[in-house]
Each structure stands twice: as structure tokens, then as C-alpha cells.
Scaffold this motif. Sequence first.
Motif, PDB file in Angstrom:
ATOM      1  N   TRP A  83       0.713  -1.257  -0.038  1.00  0.00           N
ATOM      2  CA  TRP A  83       0.327  -0.222   0.077  1.00  0.00           C
ATOM      3  C   TRP A  83       1.244   0.893   0.058  1.00  0.00           C
ATOM      4  N   ARG A  84       2.002   0.825   0.414  1.00  0.00           N
ATOM      5  CA  ARG A  84       3.215   2.605   0.569  1.00  0.00           C
ATOM      6  C   ARG A  84       2.343   3.669   1.126  1.00  0.00           C
ATOM      7  N   ALA A  85       2.216   2.767   2.687  1.00  0.00           N
ATOM      8  CA  ALA A  85       1.354   4.428   3.166  1.00  0.00           C
ATOM      9  C   ALA A  85       1.755   4.707   3.730  1.00  0.00           C
ATOM     10  N   GLY A  86       1.710   6.407   3.840  1.00  0.00           N
ATOM     11  CA  GLY A  86       2.937   7.068   4.451  1.00  0.00           C
ATOM     12  C   GLY A  86       1.877   8.456   5.666  1.00  0.00           C
ATOM     13  N   VAL A  87       2.562   8.942   6.260  1.00  0.00           N
ATOM     14  CA  VAL A  87       1.793   9.880   6.675  1.00  0.00           C
ATOM     15  C   VAL A  87       3.042  11.380   6.721  1.00  0.00           C
ATOM     16  N   ARG A  88       2.129  11.889   6.564  1.00  0.00           N
ATOM     17  CA  ARG A  88       2.867  13.512   5.992  1.00  0.00           C
ATOM     18  C   ARG A  88       2.346  14.532   7.136  1.00  0.00           C
ATOM     19  N   VAL A  89       3.182  16.021   7.729  1.00  0.00           N
ATOM     20  CA  VAL A  89       1.946  16.493   8.404  1.00  0.00           C
ATOM     21  C   VAL A  89       2.137  18.119   7.635  1.00  0.00           C
ATOM     22  N   THR A  90       0.350  18.021   7.048  1.00  0.00           N
ATOM     23  CA  THR A  90       0.584  19.538   6.294  1.00  0.00           C
ATOM     24  C   THR A  90       0.399  21.144   7.300  1.00  0.00           C
ATOM     25  N   THR A  91      -0.075  21.716   6.962  1.00  0.00           N
ATOM     26  CA  THR A  91      -0.532  22.999   7.764  1.00  0.00           C
ATOM     27  C   THR A  91      -1.944  22.903   8.986  1.00  0.00           C
ATOM     28  N   ASP A  92      -2.474  21.549   8.165  1.00  0.00           N
ATOM     29  CA  ASP A  92      -4.018  20.873   8.059  1.00  0.00           C
ATOM     30  C   ASP A  92      -3.503  20.373   8.982  1.00  0.00           C
ATOM     31  N   GLY A  93      -2.542  19.930   9.442  1.00  0.00           N
ATOM     32  CA  GLY A  93      -2.295  18.856  10.496  1.00  0.00           C
ATOM     33  C   GLY A  93      -1.671  17.216   9.744  1.00  0.00           C
ATOM     34  N   PRO A  94      -1.457  16.389  10.413  1.00  0.00           N
ATOM     35  CA  PRO A  94      -1.194  15.168   9.477  1.00  0.00           C
ATOM     36  C   PRO A  94      -2.039  14.764   8.493  1.00  0.00           C
ATOM     37  N   ARG A  95      -1.334  13.948   8.012  1.00  0.00           N
ATOM     38  CA  ARG A  95      -2.461  13.617   6.657  1.00  0.00           C
ATOM     39  C   ARG A  95      -2.195  11.550   6.345  1.00  0.00           C
ATOM     40  N   LEU A  96      -2.569  10.670   6.404  1.00  0.00           N
ATOM     41  CA  LEU A  96      -2.314   9.214   5.972  1.00  0.00           C
ATOM     42  C   LEU A  96      -2.621   9.187   4.560  1.00  0.00           C
ATOM     43  N   ARG A  97      -2.092   8.532   3.626  1.00  0.00           N
ATOM     44  CA  ARG A  97      -2.327   8.297   2.294  1.00  0.00           C
ATOM     45  C   ARG A  97      -1.879   7.427   1.991  1.00  0.00           C
ATOM     46  N   ALA A  98      -3.070   5.990   1.215  1.00  0.00           N
ATOM     47  CA  ALA A  98      -2.100   4.944   0.494  1.00  0.00           C
ATOM     48  C   ALA A  98      -2.985   5.108  -0.554  1.00  0.00           C
ATOM     49  N   ASP A  99      -1.669   3.177  -0.929  1.00  0.00           N
ATOM     50  CA  ASP A  99      -3.016   3.170  -2.798  1.00  0.00           C
ATOM     51  C   ASP A  99      -3.302   1.053  -2.140  1.00  0.00           C
ATOM     52  N   ALA A 100      -4.606   1.076  -1.876  1.00  0.00           N
ATOM     53  CA  ALA A 100      -5.229   0.028  -1.180  1.00  0.00           C
ATOM     54  C   ALA A 100      -5.014  -1.305  -2.952  1.00  0.00           C
ATOM     55  N   GLY A 101      -4.333  -0.029  -3.616  1.00  0.00           N
ATOM     56  CA  GLY A 101      -4.726  -1.154  -5.580  1.00  0.00           C
ATOM     57  C   GLY A 101      -5.791  -0.778  -5.793  1.00  0.00           C
ATOM     58  N   GLU A 102      -5.558  -1.559  -7.298  1.00  0.00           N
ATOM     59  CA  GLU A 102      -6.778  -1.204  -8.820  1.00  0.00           C
ATOM     60  C   GLU A 102      -7.269  -0.232  -8.536  1.00  0.00           C
ATOM     61  N   PHE A 103      -5.866   0.955  -8.361  1.00  0.00           N
ATOM     62  CA  PHE A 103      -6.301   2.358  -8.150  1.00  0.00           C
ATOM     63  C   PHE A 103      -7.431   2.728  -7.105  1.00  0.00           C
ATOM     64  N   VAL A 104      -7.318   2.232  -5.609  1.00  0.00           N
ATOM     65  CA  VAL A 104      -8.623   2.547  -5.237  1.00  0.00           C
ATOM     66  C   VAL A 104      -8.126   3.896  -4.104  1.00  0.00           C
ATOM     67  N   VAL A 105      -8.354   4.793  -3.257  1.00  0.00           N
ATOM     68  CA  VAL A 105      -7.035   5.377  -2.396  1.00  0.00           C
ATOM     69  C   VAL A 105      -6.986   5.070  -1.239  1.00  0.00           C
ATOM     70  N   VAL A 106      -6.563   5.182  -0.035  1.00  0.00           N
ATOM     71  CA  VAL A 106      -7.433   5.881   0.658  1.00  0.00           C
ATOM     72  C   VAL A 106      -6.172   6.973   1.698  1.00  0.00           C
ATOM     73  N   ARG A 107      -7.217   7.591   1.940  1.00  0.00           N
ATOM     74  CA  ARG A 107      -6.265   8.915   2.778  1.00  0.00           C
ATOM     75  C   ARG A 107      -7.495   8.931   4.439  1.00  0.00           C
ATOM     76  N   GLY A 108      -6.403   9.229   5.317  1.00  0.00           N
ATOM     77  CA  GLY A 108      -6.829   9.954   6.288  1.00  0.00           C
ATOM     78  C   GLY A 108      -6.651  10.590   7.299  1.00  0.00           C
ATOM     79  N   ARG A 109      -7.104  11.732   7.904  1.00  0.00           N
ATOM     80  CA  ARG A 109      -6.987  13.141   8.938  1.00  0.00           C
ATOM     81  C   ARG A 109      -7.345  13.118  10.335  1.00  0.00           C
TER      82      ARG A 109
END
Length: 254
Positions: A101-127
Amino acid sequence: MAWAVLLAGLTWFSTRNDPPTVREQRTLAEAGPVVDGAIGELVAAAFDAVPVLMPPEIHRGCRVTPFADGATLSREVELAVPGGEERALLERIAERLPTTWRAGVRVTTDGPRLRADAGEFVVVRGRPVADGRIRLIVDTGCRLVGDGYVRPGPGAAGAEVGVLAEALRALGGSAAGTEAAVTAPCPGGGIVRTAWSGVGEPATSPQAALASLAGGAPVVQTPELYAYRRDGVAVLADLHPDGVRVGATSGCAR
């Protein structure tokens, strides 16, 4: 002539055997099981939080091409976590998800953001969406509808039903208005299942009413949210001036 025949033959073979190579070639029906499986993976990765599953949503009206209408499927998991631990939880979830999934968390000016690739062009986001509350979203992007998305069945009722009924009694309501359960497959087998129900404005403080069920130690307690665990079941109560909506979740235990 020989070249034309060869090209036609290769095209025929490819269309019947090769997988789609871009998102727009995969229908909503094909992406649905990937989305459902991703929800189960997220719940399993967030075992140290209080999760609840939200109902799937299909948004129509987008355009796959200038000549083809499409739709977007999205599913959400809401997580309750002690205030101040939102970023740490997102980072733990990212570490526990499949490496593909190559998941990772980056910190933005709006707070932490999780992003991952679940495969088949399906995107995962979290905040984080509030103190002590995180929202994880699994999204297909605009797709051709195909045969349409088939929502997972409710499955057999589990311990969440009794725990939900107990919470409703404490709040002065009943389980008669229980909504359809929301489910997803767990990565190790079985299903995660959230049962939802609502009650009108309770006669006493919801926090006080639920305190005994939480053993006096809720996971999260804010004016808008009360979350705890009871006999292995995660309970999240949304507190509003005109009533309380309670979700109880079981499954995908670690």
C-alpha cells in the motif's frame, strides 16, 4: 495484410485476457470488493482505537470521459482515540498496513494526513476531524458503473447487538430503531460489523449514563463524543443536543 491480421488478433486476445491498465477501465462493480477489503484492513490496523463503520456512499454524476457518465464509491471508518494521539495513531496505522500500500503520514499546515494505495486505483486517506476523532476514507474515484456496487451483507449478529442494546437502555432508549448493520471482510477471515441506533434527547447526561458501562474509563470523552470498549466491543456515541446516535462494532480482533 498479414500485419493487419496479426494486430487484430493481438487486440482480440488482449481485450479478453489482459487486466485493465487505467482506473477508467475498471467498473464500480470491480472496485467494490477492493474497497470493502480495504475497510477491513484499516479496522485491523487500528485495533488500539475505537472504530465504527459508516455506510457506503455512491455519488453519481461524474464523467469518466466527455461521453461517459460514472460514479464514485467511498467508504469511511471513524476512529476515536485519546486527544493528542491522533498523529501517533495515523503513523501506527500506516506502519501496520500491507507494504504494497506504500502508506505514509505527512504533516501539513492542516495537520497530519495519511495516504495509501490499496491497489486497483483505490485511494486511502486519513486525517483528524476533531479532538479525539479520525476519519479514514477509501475512494474509487470516478468509474463506469458496470453491474453496480453490491453492498456486503449484514452477516450474523454478534456481541455488538447486546452491547448496543445495553447502551441504549442506559440512555433511556430501546433497540427497536436499530439501523441496518454495516460490514466489511476482515483480512484474516470473518467480518467486522457495526450496528447503529439512535435515541432522542436523554433525560440525563449521556456521559453520566454511559460511565458505568465504560468502567469509569472511557477511551474518549468530549462534549460531542463518548467512546469506550465493553466485552471486546467498541462503542462510539455521537452526542447532539437533540439526541444520541450510538454505533457498536465487533470483529477483526487482533
